[in-house]
Each structure stands twice: as structure tokens, then as C-alpha cells.
Motif scaffolding. Structure first.
Motif, PDB file in Angstrom:
ATOM      1  N   HIS A 177       0.779  -1.161  -0.046  1.00 39.32           N
ATOM      2  CA  HIS A 177      -0.047  -0.149   0.066  1.00 39.32           C
ATOM      3  C   HIS A 177       0.870   1.331  -0.101  1.00 39.32           C
ATOM      4  N   ALA A 178       1.863   1.251   0.720  1.00 37.73           N
ATOM      5  CA  ALA A 178       2.543   2.564   0.848  1.00 37.73           C
ATOM      6  C   ALA A 178       3.469   2.588  -0.571  1.00 37.73           C
ATOM      7  N   GLN A 179       3.984   1.789  -1.191  1.00 34.44           N
ATOM      8  CA  GLN A 179       4.561   1.865  -2.502  1.00 34.44           C
ATOM      9  C   GLN A 179       3.468   2.533  -3.295  1.00 34.44           C
ATOM     10  N   LEU A 180       2.344   1.754  -3.622  1.00 36.73           N
ATOM     11  CA  LEU A 180       1.230   2.036  -4.306  1.00 36.73           C
ATOM     12  C   LEU A 180       0.923   3.888  -4.182  1.00 36.73           C
ATOM     13  N   ARG A 181       0.934   4.142  -3.097  1.00 30.99           N
ATOM     14  CA  ARG A 181       0.519   5.714  -2.775  1.00 30.99           C
ATOM     15  C   ARG A 181       1.563   6.533  -3.339  1.00 30.99           C
ATOM     16  N   THR A 182       2.826   6.009  -3.440  1.00 28.18           N
ATOM     17  CA  THR A 182       3.861   6.882  -3.725  1.00 28.18           C
ATOM     18  C   THR A 182       3.741   6.904  -5.115  1.00 28.18           C
ATOM     19  N   PHE A 183       3.326   5.713  -5.626  1.00 26.69           N
ATOM     20  CA  PHE A 183       3.234   5.787  -7.361  1.00 26.69           C
ATOM     21  C   PHE A 183       2.018   6.701  -7.701  1.00 26.69           C
ATOM     22  N   LEU A 184       1.247   6.492  -6.880  1.00 27.06           N
ATOM     23  CA  LEU A 184      -0.047   7.477  -7.445  1.00 27.06           C
ATOM     24  C   LEU A 184       0.024   9.025  -7.324  1.00 27.06           C
ATOM     25  N   GLN A 185       0.999   9.163  -6.244  1.00 27.18           N
ATOM     26  CA  GLN A 185       1.288  10.683  -5.919  1.00 27.18           C
ATOM     27  C   GLN A 185       2.323  11.213  -6.955  1.00 27.18           C
ATOM     28  N   GLN A 186       2.623  10.485  -7.923  1.00 24.10           N
ATOM     29  CA  GLN A 186       3.364  11.042  -9.000  1.00 24.10           C
ATOM     30  C   GLN A 186       2.714  11.625 -10.043  1.00 24.10           C
ATOM     31  N   ARG A 187       1.425  11.254 -10.051  1.00 22.41           N
ATOM     32  CA  ARG A 187       0.307  11.918 -11.063  1.00 22.41           C
ATOM     33  C   ARG A 187      -0.846  12.315 -10.503  1.00 22.41           C
ATOM     34  N   ILE A 188      -1.191  12.158  -9.176  1.00 21.14           N
ATOM     35  CA  ILE A 188      -2.437  12.574  -8.654  1.00 21.14           C
ATOM     36  C   ILE A 188      -1.913  13.193  -7.231  1.00 21.14           C
ATOM     37  N   ARG A 189      -2.507  14.483  -7.244  1.00 20.87           N
ATOM     38  CA  ARG A 189      -2.418  15.173  -5.918  1.00 20.87           C
ATOM     39  C   ARG A 189      -3.642  15.560  -5.144  1.00 20.87           C
ATOM     40  N   ASP A 190      -4.776  14.983  -5.891  1.00 21.71           N
ATOM     41  CA  ASP A 190      -6.074  15.245  -5.341  1.00 21.71           C
ATOM     42  C   ASP A 190      -6.560  14.674  -4.287  1.00 21.71           C
ATOM     43  N   GLY A 191      -6.542  15.272  -2.996  1.00 14.77           N
ATOM     44  CA  GLY A 191      -6.834  14.788  -1.805  1.00 14.77           C
ATOM     45  C   GLY A 191      -8.156  13.733  -1.833  1.00 14.77           C
ATOM     46  N   VAL A 192      -9.153  14.125  -2.462  1.00 16.49           N
ATOM     47  CA  VAL A 192     -10.501  13.454  -2.363  1.00 16.49           C
ATOM     48  C   VAL A 192     -10.198  12.149  -2.779  1.00 16.49           C
ATOM     49  N   LEU A 193      -9.551  12.023  -4.107  1.00 15.79           N
ATOM     50  CA  LEU A 193      -9.322  10.684  -4.896  1.00 15.79           C
ATOM     51  C   LEU A 193      -8.676   9.890  -4.063  1.00 15.79           C
ATOM     52  N   LEU A 194      -7.480  10.525  -3.505  1.00 13.25           N
ATOM     53  CA  LEU A 194      -6.398   9.610  -2.721  1.00 13.25           C
ATOM     54  C   LEU A 194      -7.139   8.859  -1.552  1.00 13.25           C
ATOM     55  N   ARG A 195      -7.678  10.113  -0.847  1.00 15.63           N
ATOM     56  CA  ARG A 195      -8.302   9.528   0.529  1.00 15.63           C
ATOM     57  C   ARG A 195      -9.363   8.219   0.007  1.00 15.63           C
ATOM     58  N   TYR A 235       5.136   1.080 -12.946  1.00 12.78           N
ATOM     59  CA  TYR A 235       6.499   1.512 -12.507  1.00 12.78           C
ATOM     60  C   TYR A 235       7.216   0.320 -11.736  1.00 12.78           C
ATOM     61  N   VAL A 236       6.748  -0.601 -11.282  1.00 11.47           N
ATOM     62  CA  VAL A 236       7.639  -1.607 -10.889  1.00 11.47           C
ATOM     63  C   VAL A 236       8.445  -2.422 -12.037  1.00 11.47           C
ATOM     64  N   LEU A 237       7.552  -2.533 -12.885  1.00 13.61           N
ATOM     65  CA  LEU A 237       8.160  -3.429 -13.978  1.00 13.61           C
ATOM     66  C   LEU A 237       8.452  -2.917 -15.506  1.00 13.61           C
ATOM     67  N   ASP A 238       7.353  -2.337 -16.101  1.00 12.55           N
ATOM     68  CA  ASP A 238       7.268  -1.799 -17.552  1.00 12.55           C
ATOM     69  C   ASP A 238       8.140  -0.836 -17.693  1.00 12.55           C
ATOM     70  N   VAL A 239       8.230   0.363 -16.849  1.00  8.47           N
ATOM     71  CA  VAL A 239       9.162   1.401 -17.115  1.00  8.47           C
ATOM     72  C   VAL A 239      10.513   0.974 -16.736  1.00  8.47           C
ATOM     73  N   TRP A 240      10.897   0.254 -15.731  1.00 13.26           N
ATOM     74  CA  TRP A 240      12.140  -0.276 -15.522  1.00 13.26           C
ATOM     75  C   TRP A 240      12.690  -1.000 -16.623  1.00 13.26           C
ATOM     76  N   PHE A 241      11.928  -2.201 -17.190  1.00 14.05           N
ATOM     77  CA  PHE A 241      12.525  -2.879 -18.236  1.00 14.05           C
ATOM     78  C   PHE A 241      12.713  -2.158 -19.236  1.00 14.05           C
ATOM     79  N   GLU A 242      11.921  -1.197 -19.753  1.00 14.20           N
ATOM     80  CA  GLU A 242      12.166  -0.440 -21.159  1.00 14.20           C
ATOM     81  C   GLU A 242      13.228   0.749 -20.775  1.00 14.20           C
ATOM     82  N   GLN A 243      13.259   1.231 -19.591  1.00 15.74           N
ATOM     83  CA  GLN A 243      14.310   2.197 -19.685  1.00 15.74           C
ATOM     84  C   GLN A 243      15.783   1.886 -19.011  1.00 15.74           C
TER      85      GLN A 243
END
Length: 447
Positions: A177-195, A235-243
Motif C-alpha cells: 500500500h505504501a509503495q502504491l501511494r508513492t506511485f499514485l502521487q507521481q500523477r495525482i495530488r487530489d486529496g479527495v481521490l487519494l483518500r 512503475y515496478v516492471l514496465d518502465v524499469w524494463f524499457e528504460q
């Protein structure tokens, strides 16, 4: 705002969001929850399955629809005010693999499904601009068949090579869950949706009389879970493998992923072994583990190509791989060229036959015409998934198995009259089962 958007279709707003996300690939969006209005929730309701199993509250779509606008306004008010509470998910189990194991499903309440669908409708157009071409699962306009086709094309372009078949152990149960929140916050900073997403992740799971609160995972069955899973593995697999990975390899390589099922293809064995060695460390960093028995390196060269081997090694080498229910293997085309063909995987074939047999057993005494209509739909569903070029023989064999299973269980309905093949063939003439797509019945073949 709601009145202004009544004349503005949801799809138009989604397209605008997609275009903005494409222009601003590094931007975090801070204001997204204003899309959640009555018009948006009403469309989310229409896109929500009405025949799905109810959640812990037992509420059905028919019940909810009796006072639809009133219910949606109440849901919207609770969402905007922060008083919305996610209900626990009802745990159910479905067969997995050969049927000896089960896969846990978390079934949300109808109202939770509607709100999750509304949030997916906001976020999906945004993330569709970020997701890579190697990802196919649970994305609009993409399918498992397209993922298999992508593998076939890239494997044939290489003339074969080395394939790493990967199985992530209990991915949906172990997503951090903590890692997912970190990934989400790279694109989403809307507090309502994150909550809201946080509430769904922390909702309990009710199994029988026991209520638990898992500290990891996003339950399969939730409307929002597939999108969250794709974001995580993007973030964990696709971007890592491609880049990061591909630039360090000596030969060509490719990735094909459908949700948490994926394969890696390599032109060179040394590259495949290097990635297979580092992959558990990469996934382990994010709380994921590989299944040691279901993850393997496969020599998938076109016959006549690849490094020379002894006869014993050639015989021991795998001749096929399994991907998304299909078995892929090298064979000659009608023109004599080597191509990668596909057929229904053996385990999936017999699992489907077993499900038909179980259905016939449980509905043994339903009227024959009702049985026929249900079996016809199941057969057409099988065709829809496995009806790909070159798989006609497997589809025909499945149809024959279905006929045999149906006859067997009709014979157990009781009574003195035995179901003979002559009687059953007359039944099939009056109630014909659909043929595989594009199939022409061979002369003398049974219908």
C-alpha cells in the motif's frame, strides 16, 4: 457545475483530460474530484454490472435503482463531505488453474462499485497516456488475444529466442500500500481521490463471520483493483524494463504483460539469464515474489536455429510456452514458413470441460431447452475467447466434449428411457449447437 455538465458528455471530459495528460507527462494533477457530480455518477451506475453478486449489504441494482437519483445524491454528498465509508468486501472463492486451488475474490457493495467506477472513469484516461505498449490487461481497446498476438509477432521477428515465463505469487494479495501511494502521487495530488483509494485499500474483508483488515493487497473483484494493479506494475516492471534493462542488454528483448501475467523474450540466452537473476530482487524491493515452480526459462528457438545441442538436450528442451490460456509453439504455415502458432492450452481446455460437467450436474433437472440455451451461451463464450486463427481444431474438440458431457448427464435424469446417440443426434438437429467461427463441417462429421 452539475447543470453545466448535463449537456457535456462524460466521454468529452475524458478526452479533454487525456489530451491534457499527454501534453503534460510530468505533471501531478491536483484538481480532479470536481468531475464527480450527479451526471458522472449516473454514467458510472450505467457502466456497472447489474447482474453481479451483491456485497455484504445484499443490495441489488434493482433495489438501488428504485430511488436512483436520490441514492446517487446521497453518495455524492458523503463523498464530497468526507463522511463516505467503504464497506467491507465479501470474500468468495473461484477455481484457479486445474481447479485444485482457488482464487479469492473481494466483492464490494453496489454503491462502492459505482463510486469506484466513477473514480476509474476519472483516472483511466490520464494513465492511458502513461502506460506503455507492452501492457494489455484491463485497458480500453486491448485484450488477451492482442497480448498473445504481440508475443507471436515479436518472437517470429527474432526467429525465436529465449523466453522467461513469470508467475508473481499472490500479486493482488501482496501489493504494498505504501509503495502504491508513492506511485499514485507521481500523477495525482487530489486529496479527495487519494483518500477514497485509501479507504478502499483499508476496507475489511468479511469471510463467513470473520472480518479481517489486510495490510497489503488490492482484492480481485474490486472495480478499481485492475487500474491500481496496472499503475503498480507500470512503475515496478514496465518502465524499469524499457528504460533501465533493455539498454544494458547485448541483444534484442521485449516484454508482454497482461495484468500480473507477463513474459520476457530475449534474442540471447545470456541476457535472459541476467534478467532472470535480477528480477526477483527488483520485485522483492516492492514486496512481490516469484513463484519458484511456475517461473522458468524456455528455449523457444525456431527449429533449425539457435545454438547446437546434443540430441538429449534437444529432446529435453521445452517445445512450447503457455500464455493467457494459449499454448504457443513453432510450426510450418501452409506456405511452408516457420511461424508461431497457438492453440487452447491443455489445462485450460480440460478446466473448461470440467466446468461444463459441473454445470450439467447442478442443473440436471432443468428443462432441456433451458439447458440448451445456457450451454449455447457457454460455447459461444468459449469461441469468443479462444476463436483465433489456427485454433479451429481445439474449438471443434471442445464442442464434441461439450456434447458428450451433456449426453452423459441427460442419461442420469432418471426414468426408464435411455438416452441413445440416435436420440441425442436428433436432439442436436432440432437444437443445434453453434459451430466454431469460420468452421465448415467435414463430410460425415457429427454435428
Amino acid at each position: 457545475m452539475a447543470d453545466a455538465q448535463k449537456s457535456d458528455p462524460v466521454s468529452t471530459k475524458q478526452q479533454q483530460r487525456a489530451e491534457l495528460a499527454k501534453r503534460l507527462p510530468q505533471t501531478s494533477f491536483t484538481s480532479l474530484n470536481h468531475y464527480l457530480n450527479i451526471t458522472w455518477l449516473l454514467e458510472a451506475f450505467h457502466r456497472t454490472r447489474k447482474d453481479a453478486a451483491p456485497g455484504v449489504d445484499g443490495q441489488t441494482a434493482d433495489d438501488y435503482g428504485l430511488h436512483l437519483l436520490e441514492n446517487l445524491r446521497g453518495l455524492l454528498d458523503r463523498t464530497k463531505s468526507g463522511t463516505y465509508r467503504a464497506q467491507p468486501l465479501r470474500r468468495a472463492h473461484i477455481p484457479k488453474g486445474t481447479g485444485q486451488e482457488t482464487r479469492p475474490l473481494g466483492i464490494p457493495t453496489l454503491e462502492d462499485k459505482i463510486l469506484q467506477r466513477a473514480v476509474v472513469m476519472v483516472l483511466e484516461p490520464l494513465y492511458e497516456q502513461d502506460f506503455l505498449d507492452c501492457s494489455y490487461g484491463y485497458r480500453p481497446g486491448r485484450s488477451a488475444q492482442q497480448a498473445v498476438q504481440a508475443f507471436r509477432e515479436q518472437a517470429m521477428a527474432l526467429g525465436g529466442g529465449w523466453v522467461v515465463e513469470v508467475d508473481i505469487r499472490k500479486f493482488f494479495d501482496t501489493l504494498d500500500h505504501a509503495q502504491l501511494r508513492t506511485f499514485l502521487q507521481q500523477r495525482i495530488r487530489d486529496g479527495v481521490l487519494l483518500r477514497l483509494i485509501g479507504k478502499w485499500l483499508q476496507a475489511g474483508i468479511l469471510e463467513g463471520e470473520e472480518l479481517t483488515y489486510p495490510e497489503a493487497g488490492t482484492p480481485q473483484g474490486g472495480v478499481v483493483s485492475p487500474l491500481l494493479a496496472n499503475i503498480y506494475l507500470h512503475y515496478v516492471l514496465d518502465v524499469w524494463f524499457e528504460q533501465e534493462v533493455k539498454s544494458r542488454l547485448k541483444g534484442h528483448a521485449f516484454l508482454v504483460r497482461y495484468a500480473d501475467d507477463f513474459v520476457l523474450g530475449f534474442a540471447r540466452e545470456e541476457d535472459a539469464r541476467r534478467v532472470l537473476e535480477v528480477l526477483p530482487k527488483r520485485l522483492g524491493k516492492y514486496g512481490l515474489t516469484l513463484h519458484p515452480e511456475k517461473t522458468r526459462l524456455v528455449r523457444f528457438h525456431r527449429p533449425g536455429r539457435g545454438p547446437t545441442k546434443t540430441q538429449a538436450e534437444k529432446e529435453a528442451a521445452p517445445k512450447s510456452i503457455d500464455l493467457l490460456g494459449f499454448t504457443l509453439f513453432w510450426s510450418r504455415s501452409r506456405k511452408g514458413n516457420w511461424v508461431v502458432k497457438q492453440k487452447t492450452g491443455r489445462s485450460r481446455f480440460w478446466r473448461a470441460v470440467g466446468k461444463i460437467a459441473d454445470w450439467c450436474r447442478r442443473h440436471l433437472h432443468r428443462p432441456i431447452r433451458e439447458q440448451y440455451q445456457s450451454l449455447k451461451q457457454k460455447l459461444q463464450g468459449h469461441y469468443q475467447y479462444y476463436g483465433v486463427v489456427g485454433n479451429g481444431k481445439s474449438l471443434w474438440l471442445f464442442r464434441l466434449q461439450l456434447q458428450g458431457v451433456w449426453k452423459k448427464w441427460l442419461s442420469r435424469r432418471g426414468g426408464k428411457k435411455k438416452v441413445t446417440w440416435e436420440w441425442f443426434e436428433r436432439l442436436l438437429q432440432s437444437l443445434p449447437l453453434p459451430l466454431p467461427p469460420g468452421w465448415i463441417t467435414p463430410p460425415g462429421a457429427k454435428q
